[in-house]
Design a protein around this motif. Structure first.
Motif, short mmCIF file in Angstrom:
data_model
loop_
_atom_site.label_atom_id
_atom_site.label_comp_id
_atom_site.label_asym_id
_atom_site.label_seq_id
_atom_site.Cartn_x
_atom_site.Cartn_y
_atom_site.Cartn_z
N UNK A 146 11.14 -2.68 26.40
CA UNK A 146 9.84 -3.14 25.92
C UNK A 146 8.99 -1.95 25.42
N UNK A 147 9.10 -0.84 26.11
CA UNK A 147 8.35 0.36 25.73
C UNK A 147 8.88 0.96 24.42
N UNK A 148 10.20 0.97 24.26
CA UNK A 148 10.80 1.47 23.02
C UNK A 148 10.44 0.55 21.86
N UNK A 149 10.49 -0.76 22.09
CA UNK A 149 10.11 -1.72 21.06
C UNK A 149 8.65 -1.52 20.66
N UNK A 150 7.79 -1.22 21.63
CA UNK A 150 6.38 -0.98 21.34
C UNK A 150 6.21 0.27 20.46
N UNK A 151 6.96 1.32 20.76
CA UNK A 151 6.89 2.55 19.94
C UNK A 151 7.32 2.26 18.51
N UNK A 152 8.44 1.55 18.35
CA UNK A 152 8.92 1.21 17.01
C UNK A 152 7.92 0.31 16.28
N UNK A 153 7.33 -0.62 17.00
CA UNK A 153 6.33 -1.52 16.41
C UNK A 153 5.12 -0.73 15.93
N UNK A 154 4.66 0.18 16.77
CA UNK A 154 3.47 0.98 16.43
C UNK A 154 3.71 1.78 15.14
N UNK A 155 4.87 2.42 15.04
CA UNK A 155 5.19 3.19 13.83
C UNK A 155 5.24 2.26 12.62
N UNK A 156 5.88 1.11 12.79
CA UNK A 156 6.02 0.19 11.66
C UNK A 156 4.68 -0.41 11.23
N UNK A 157 3.93 -0.91 12.19
CA UNK A 157 2.67 -1.62 11.88
C UNK A 157 1.58 -0.67 11.39
N UNK A 158 1.52 0.53 11.96
CA UNK A 158 0.43 1.44 11.57
C UNK A 158 0.81 2.40 10.45
N UNK A 159 2.11 2.61 10.23
CA UNK A 159 2.52 3.58 9.22
C UNK A 159 3.25 2.97 8.04
N UNK A 160 4.28 2.22 8.30
CA UNK A 160 5.13 1.68 7.23
C UNK A 160 4.47 0.50 6.52
#
Length: 155
Positions: free
Chosen positions: A135-149
């Motif tokens: 869940x923590x890794x998914x949150x990190x990937x989500x944060x990068x995707x939603x705020x950057x990509x």
């Protein structure tokens, strides 16, 4: 290996020429499974949906011993090259109608970067023995995707 799987040698050779052919088939099936997940993902400004997608990828990686081992094995480089080639093919088919970029070709580079980022994070995570909860890794990937990509694709 054949004995461990509960097969007789002739059954194995009816399906695969040799052990490397079996490994190649397993790699191809793994990549196919990942593509099936990717094709179902249509990013929107929906954080929960993005996290659900990345959590699926994390769970698949953690539950798939073959993939998690492959990500940090010597053969992982060969698999990574094969996977990136297939991702490149995938990227060339991604419809970019929702993108407002002046040059849609730029979006394909951004998507390739996002895929590379995700694979890099999964590599790090599996190499650490899945130290962090999925869940923590998914949150990190989500944060990068939603705020950057995603904002870049929408700009």
């Amino acid at each position: 290996m054949i004995k461990k799987a509960g097969l007789v040698r002739s059954t194995f050779y009816n399906h695969y020429e040799n052990i490397p052919a079996l490994i190649t088939a397993a790699e191809d099936k793994t990549i196919e499974n990942i593509f099936t997940m990717m094709e179902s993902f249509h990013p929107k400004d929906d954080r929960a949906m993005c996290k659900s997608f990345f959590l699926s990828i994390c769970n698949y990686t953690k539950d798939n011993l073959f993939l998690s081992t492959l990500l940090h094995s010597p053969r992982g480089d060969i698999f990574f090259e094969k996977m990136m080639g297939m991702f490149n093919k995938y990227i060339s088919t991604v419809p970019l109608d929702g993108s407002k970029l002046q040059n849609p070709e730029h979006a394909k580079y951004i998507i390739a970067g996002s895929i590379g980022n995700t694979v890099g994070v999964l590599h790090k995570w599996s190499s650490s023995g899945f130290e962090l909860p999925e869940d923590e890794v998914a949150e990190l990937l989500t944060k990068v995707f939603v705020t950057g990509i995603l904002p870049y694709l929408r700009s």
